[in-house]
Design a protein around this motif. Sequence first.
Motif, short mmCIF file in Angstrom:
data_model
loop_
_atom_site.label_atom_id
_atom_site.label_comp_id
_atom_site.label_asym_id
_atom_site.label_seq_id
_atom_site.Cartn_x
_atom_site.Cartn_y
_atom_site.Cartn_z
N GLY A 152 -5.72 39.72 -46.14
CA GLY A 152 -6.27 41.18 -45.78
C GLY A 152 -7.54 40.98 -45.16
O GLY A 152 -8.17 40.10 -44.73
N SER A 153 -8.28 42.20 -45.07
CA SER A 153 -9.68 42.39 -44.18
C SER A 153 -10.85 42.98 -45.07
O SER A 153 -10.43 43.58 -46.05
CB SER A 153 -9.29 43.22 -43.06
N GLN A 154 -11.85 42.79 -44.57
CA GLN A 154 -13.07 43.48 -45.20
C GLN A 154 -13.00 42.98 -46.84
O GLN A 154 -13.01 43.61 -47.81
CB GLN A 154 -13.21 44.85 -45.09
N PHE B 237 -9.55 29.10 -39.43
CA PHE B 237 -9.96 30.24 -39.82
C PHE B 237 -9.90 31.26 -38.66
O PHE B 237 -9.89 30.93 -37.36
CB PHE B 237 -11.43 30.37 -40.11
N GLU B 238 -9.40 32.46 -38.88
CA GLU B 238 -9.35 33.63 -37.84
C GLU B 238 -10.26 34.91 -38.14
O GLU B 238 -9.62 35.78 -38.37
CB GLU B 238 -7.85 34.14 -38.00
N PRO B 239 -11.48 34.57 -38.27
CA PRO B 239 -12.38 35.78 -38.28
C PRO B 239 -12.76 36.77 -37.19
O PRO B 239 -12.87 36.16 -36.14
CB PRO B 239 -13.71 35.01 -38.80
N ILE C 164 -12.40 55.13 -35.28
CA ILE C 164 -11.52 56.02 -36.10
C ILE C 164 -11.43 55.51 -37.51
O ILE C 164 -10.88 55.90 -38.24
CB ILE C 164 -9.84 55.68 -35.70
N ARG C 165 -12.32 54.39 -37.76
CA ARG C 165 -12.28 53.71 -39.10
C ARG C 165 -12.61 54.95 -40.00
O ARG C 165 -11.76 54.75 -41.32
CB ARG C 165 -13.23 52.58 -39.25
N PRO C 166 -13.61 55.78 -40.05
CA PRO C 166 -13.71 56.85 -41.25
C PRO C 166 -12.49 57.42 -41.50
O PRO C 166 -11.85 57.75 -42.71
CB PRO C 166 -14.92 57.55 -40.77
N LEU D 101 -9.39 56.94 -40.54
CA LEU D 101 -8.36 56.18 -40.77
C LEU D 101 -8.13 55.59 -42.04
O LEU D 101 -7.12 55.50 -42.98
CB LEU D 101 -8.04 55.16 -39.65
N TYR D 102 -9.22 55.02 -42.66
CA TYR D 102 -9.34 54.35 -43.95
C TYR D 102 -10.49 54.75 -44.89
O TYR D 102 -10.58 54.17 -46.01
CB TYR D 102 -9.52 52.69 -43.67
N GLY D 103 -10.98 55.82 -44.45
CA GLY D 103 -12.18 56.48 -45.42
C GLY D 103 -13.33 55.41 -45.39
O GLY D 103 -14.01 55.49 -46.51
N ALA E 81 -16.84 45.57 -34.72
CA ALA E 81 -15.21 45.24 -35.04
C ALA E 81 -14.57 46.64 -35.36
O ALA E 81 -14.86 47.44 -36.02
CB ALA E 81 -15.27 44.19 -36.40
N TYR E 82 -13.31 46.62 -34.51
CA TYR E 82 -12.29 47.67 -34.72
C TYR E 82 -13.03 48.89 -34.34
O TYR E 82 -12.53 50.27 -35.03
CB TYR E 82 -11.75 47.71 -36.32
N GLY E 83 -13.91 49.04 -33.68
CA GLY E 83 -14.43 50.23 -32.98
C GLY E 83 -13.88 50.55 -31.66
O GLY E 83 -13.04 51.21 -31.57
N1 LLP Z 1 -5.75 36.90 -38.97
C1 LLP Z 1 -4.67 37.99 -39.03
C2 LLP Z 1 -3.55 37.60 -39.03
C3 LLP Z 1 -5.08 39.35 -38.96
O1 LLP Z 1 -4.06 40.15 -39.04
C4 LLP Z 1 -6.41 39.84 -39.02
C5 LLP Z 1 -6.71 41.27 -38.93
C6 LLP Z 1 -7.35 38.68 -38.70
C7 LLP Z 1 -7.08 37.58 -38.73
C8 LLP Z 1 -8.59 39.18 -38.67
O2 LLP Z 1 -9.25 39.81 -39.89
P1 LLP Z 1 -10.74 40.00 -40.13
O3 LLP Z 1 -11.60 38.68 -40.09
O4 LLP Z 1 -11.49 40.92 -38.77
O5 LLP Z 1 -10.75 40.90 -41.34
N2 LLP Z 1 -8.63 48.12 -38.43
C9 LLP Z 1 -8.85 47.72 -39.66
C10 LLP Z 1 -8.83 45.90 -39.66
C11 LLP Z 1 -7.35 45.57 -39.55
C12 LLP Z 1 -7.12 43.96 -39.57
C13 LLP Z 1 -5.92 43.65 -39.02
N3 LLP Z 1 -5.92 42.26 -39.29
C14 LLP Z 1 -10.54 47.97 -40.01
O6 LLP Z 1 -11.06 48.49 -39.17
O7 LLP Z 1 -11.06 47.76 -41.00
#
Ligand code: LLP
Length: 404
Positions: A198-200, A267-269, A306-308, A310-312, A366-368
């Motif tokens: 998951g994220s955040q 890692f995939e940050p 859209i984050r607010p 879409l996700y509050g 991020a995600y902006g």
């Molecule tokens: N790896 C995979 C397979 C993923 O699906 C994601 C995010 C990441 C890495 C990166 O995650 P991060 O480190 O950024 O948390 N639009 C949403 C977030 C969706 C994340 C989708 N996948 C938001 O604005 O919070």
Amino acid sequence: MIYKKNNLRIDGFDVGYLGRKYKTPIYCYSLKKINNNIRNLKTYFKKINPLICYAVKANTNLRILKEIKNNNLGADVVSKGELMKALKAGIKPQNIVFSGVGKTSEEIKFAINKKILLINAESKSEILEIEKIARSKKKSVNIGIRLNPNTDAKTLSQISTGKKENKFGVDQKIFLQLVEYLKKSKYLNLKCLSVHIGSQILEYKPYENMLKVVDRIIKKSNYKFEYIDLGGGMGIDYNHNNSKLDLQKYSKNIQKFLKKKSCKIIFEPGRYIVGNSAILITKIIYIKEGYNKDFVILDAAMNDLIRPALYGAHHRFLPSKKTKKLAKKAYEFVGPICESTDTFTVIKKYQKLNEKDFLVICDVGAYGTSLASNYNVRPKPIEILIKGSKIQIINKRQKISELM
Ligand code: LLP
């Protein structure tokens, strides 16, 4: 971000000056922040020496990708478009992993031709498709299998990906069957186990639980994985109240996990690298009296961020000019779009604002822009990057004529 004589500044530039010069809304990035974030990650995980593959979806701006490449990071991509952008930015194919539940044959072929490090498959059907393509090309292809560890990431439900009800990865039983299948495959080299819960994520426990599940399944599979891809998800402090993920603990836990294993961690940050690197500068169009609050109508809207809606999700709002005078009523910060969800936040006590004032929405790197749209035929904002004492326009404001 600091106030100097009550005027908000980002990396030495006055926000009001930027607003007047480039017109609002503006996505304004700080290269210093991006580089710092990367440096922090590298320091926390120094003993592990991971391959850090930036999750391109968080921010796909080519200039940002180039800066990330300059820090020697790889990329995690989820579409042909993202893969093409990562390559265009100069990221080496051997540092790119491809994730996602629905890669098409065309995307798989493209990835194989480009010789990327890994295709992380998420289903048996996808593995069979990759194998079919590899056989037809008479090429051997390196793949990973994404495990769904059924771990609660303790984050917003909309950005949780590691529970059994989520579409991502395969469950443990199928994972083991696929390992057996791949041991015999002529064209596919199973190299990696991948997870992303998951994220955040701000609590450290979910990662600990995830590592336990991964450890168990590796033992059960009796297979030597060359890579363990632990995904991204590291959360950032949107509330600015010191709620931080304990990366030191996470790092120690991974070191423990790696004992008696000789595999490379990936890692995939995404968010951790770019999230706090940008602000959205916006201008107040009108202030309208409401029933028990006043509406502050901005020139930025849900199509820009859209984050607010879409996700509050919460983003901090800062005035470009600080005053001591308090507003009489609560403020609701909204955009001009014709939807009731086009609202960012309600703040009960805020300084008195005036029409035409500039405001800053924080932590939008991020995600902006990557989730921005042209809803209501609104052009996407200009993007600028502060690089030392210089400002670069890294994306022009869209013209309405481009949207005709
Ligand atoms: N790896 C995979 C397979 C993923 O699906 C994601 C995010 C990441 C890495 C990166 O995650 P991060 O480190 O950024 O948390 N639009 C949403 C977030 C969706 C994340 C989708 N996948 C938001 O604005 O919070």
